[in-house]
Design a protein around this motif. Structure first.
Motif, mmCIF file in Angstrom:
data_model
loop_
_atom_site.group_PDB
_atom_site.id
_atom_site.type_symbol
_atom_site.label_atom_id
_atom_site.label_comp_id
_atom_site.label_asym_id
_atom_site.label_seq_id
_atom_site.Cartn_x
_atom_site.Cartn_y
_atom_site.Cartn_z
ATOM 1 N N LYS A 1 157.602 47.783 9.911
ATOM 2 C CA LYS A 1 158.288 48.535 10.457
ATOM 3 C C LYS A 1 157.774 50.054 10.251
ATOM 4 N N GLU A 2 157.660 50.487 9.290
ATOM 5 C CA GLU A 2 156.975 51.814 8.943
ATOM 6 C C GLU A 2 155.686 51.952 9.699
ATOM 7 N N GLU A 3 154.788 51.134 9.558
ATOM 8 C CA GLU A 3 153.319 51.067 9.992
ATOM 9 C C GLU A 3 153.533 51.114 11.526
ATOM 10 N N PHE A 4 154.149 50.405 11.875
ATOM 11 C CA PHE A 4 154.233 50.219 13.520
ATOM 12 C C PHE A 4 154.777 51.496 13.902
ATOM 13 N N ALA A 5 155.615 52.308 13.480
ATOM 14 C CA ALA A 5 156.050 53.353 13.964
ATOM 15 C C ALA A 5 154.931 54.588 13.814
ATOM 16 N N LYS A 6 153.892 54.677 13.154
ATOM 17 C CA LYS A 6 153.128 55.657 12.945
ATOM 18 C C LYS A 6 151.867 55.258 14.108
ATOM 19 N N THR A 7 151.579 56.074 14.726
ATOM 20 C CA THR A 7 150.763 56.066 15.954
ATOM 21 C C THR A 7 149.422 57.082 15.954
ATOM 22 N N ASP A 8 149.514 57.889 14.882
ATOM 23 C CA ASP A 8 148.381 59.052 15.040
ATOM 24 C C ASP A 8 146.855 58.427 14.357
ATOM 25 N N VAL A 9 146.983 57.680 13.527
ATOM 26 C CA VAL A 9 145.444 57.201 13.272
ATOM 27 C C VAL A 9 145.028 55.856 13.660
ATOM 28 N N PHE A 10 146.442 55.060 13.757
ATOM 29 C CA PHE A 10 145.773 53.528 14.560
ATOM 30 C C PHE A 10 147.254 53.050 15.035
ATOM 31 N N ASP A 11 147.225 52.906 16.291
ATOM 32 C CA ASP A 11 148.479 52.526 16.879
ATOM 33 C C ASP A 11 148.619 50.885 16.911
ATOM 34 N N LEU A 12 149.350 50.328 16.201
ATOM 35 C CA LEU A 12 149.430 48.799 16.024
ATOM 36 C C LEU A 12 150.162 48.213 17.334
ATOM 37 N N ALA B 1 160.953 37.146 7.249
ATOM 38 C CA ALA B 1 159.724 36.991 8.065
ATOM 39 C C ALA B 1 158.329 37.252 7.251
ATOM 40 N N SER B 2 157.390 36.361 7.381
ATOM 41 C CA SER B 2 156.127 36.935 6.698
ATOM 42 C C SER B 2 155.288 37.622 7.820
ATOM 43 N N VAL B 3 154.500 38.756 7.177
ATOM 44 C CA VAL B 3 153.726 39.689 7.944
ATOM 45 C C VAL B 3 152.222 39.697 7.657
ATOM 46 N N LEU B 4 151.441 39.154 8.218
ATOM 47 C CA LEU B 4 149.832 39.253 7.922
ATOM 48 C C LEU B 4 149.424 40.218 8.846
ATOM 49 N N MET B 5 148.607 41.206 8.213
ATOM 50 C CA MET B 5 147.936 42.335 9.065
ATOM 51 C C MET B 5 146.297 42.223 8.923
ATOM 52 N N GLN B 6 145.806 42.618 9.795
ATOM 53 C CA GLN B 6 144.189 42.465 9.472
ATOM 54 C C GLN B 6 143.659 44.085 9.372
ATOM 55 N N ILE B 7 144.361 44.778 10.069
ATOM 56 C CA ILE B 7 143.994 46.533 10.201
ATOM 57 C C ILE B 7 145.219 47.209 10.233
ATOM 58 N N SER C 1 157.648 34.543 11.705
ATOM 59 C CA SER C 1 156.105 34.869 11.038
ATOM 60 C C SER C 1 155.454 35.980 12.285
ATOM 61 N N ILE C 2 154.714 36.940 11.790
ATOM 62 C CA ILE C 2 153.990 37.932 12.588
ATOM 63 C C ILE C 2 152.562 37.991 12.014
ATOM 64 N N VAL C 3 151.786 37.704 12.764
ATOM 65 C CA VAL C 3 150.085 37.746 12.283
ATOM 66 C C VAL C 3 149.271 38.540 13.517
ATOM 67 N N GLN C 4 149.141 39.726 12.780
ATOM 68 C CA GLN C 4 148.011 40.611 13.712
ATOM 69 C C GLN C 4 146.758 39.892 13.908
ATOM 70 N N GLN C 5 146.283 40.132 15.175
ATOM 71 C CA GLN C 5 144.957 39.590 15.686
ATOM 72 C C GLN C 5 143.965 40.686 15.763
ATOM 73 N N ASN D 1 144.105 39.032 6.747
ATOM 74 C CA ASN D 1 145.228 38.709 6.228
ATOM 75 C C ASN D 1 146.019 39.383 5.065
ATOM 76 N N GLU D 2 146.345 40.775 5.265
ATOM 77 C CA GLU D 2 147.008 41.200 4.207
ATOM 78 C C GLU D 2 148.611 40.984 4.337
ATOM 79 N N ALA D 3 149.276 40.543 3.511
ATOM 80 C CA ALA D 3 150.473 40.280 3.504
ATOM 81 C C ALA D 3 151.236 41.688 3.225
ATOM 82 N N ILE D 4 152.051 41.830 4.195
ATOM 83 C CA ILE D 4 153.079 43.408 3.902
ATOM 84 C C ILE D 4 154.536 42.730 4.247
ATOM 85 N N SER D 5 155.433 43.646 3.680
ATOM 86 C CA SER D 5 156.812 43.218 3.829
ATOM 87 C C SER D 5 157.279 43.561 5.518
#
Length: 175
Positions: free
Chosen positions: A141-152, A111-117, A168-172, A132-136
């Protein structure tokens, strides 16, 4: 002779008329052959991203995402006082989430993952938009588990689902 034929004329005309109406009403409904591939696009808030039976699964709450004039129209319909006071949506988008129903979907390993922040450094001061920063998927999964600075989980996402699997997962980004 004319009278003898007239008893058949009316039923024939009725049948002819009905056949024309039936033919005309089905002309635009011809089914076209399609491949078995089903693609669906939806917007959602993601609640969890986890491993299940050796596969990544995502649990989400589907939403309706509106932008521009559509957002202003829906906002005015749902909150006339707020729309009159503000003159439209505050940030050019409007989210409708009338259901708390959660759905779980398997996620393709490719799956493609595009993030904004998201949190790049662990410091809130470094939080910045990278369009639209592409990440694996693994990094997501690692970033989603973090909630202390920015809760995805607080961001909406646009998901592409192909044959029941998220591809495909694209953050709005929302201001």
């Amino acid at each position: 002779m004319l009278k003898k034929n007239s008893k058949y004329t009316l039923p024939v005309l009725v049948l002819l008329f009905l056949s024309l109406v039936t033919t005309a009403s089905t002309a635009g409904t011809t089914a076209k052959a399609q491949s078995g591939e089903q693609i669906r696009h939806l917007s959602a808030y993601i609640h969890t991203v986890q491993a299940e039976d050796g596969r990544t699964v995502l649990t989400a709450d589907e939403i309706e995402w509106y932008e521009g004039a559509d957002a202003d129209r829906i906002f005015a319909e749902r909150d006339p006082e707020g729309a009159a006071e503000l003159g439209g949506t505050p940030d050019g988008y409007y989210i409708v989430n009338d259901s708390d129903l959660l759905s779980t979907y398997p996620v393709s390993d490719s799956a493609s993952v595009l993030m904004q922040i998201f949190d790049h450094t662990g410091n809130i001061e470094d939080l910045d938009i990278h369009w639209n920063e592409a990440i694996s998927l693994e990094q997501f999964k690692e970033e989603f588990a973090k909630t202390d600075v920015f809760d995805l989980s607080q961001s909406p996402y646009h998901l592409t689902i192909q044959d029941g699997v998220i591809t495909s997962i694209v953050q709005q980004y929302t201001p």
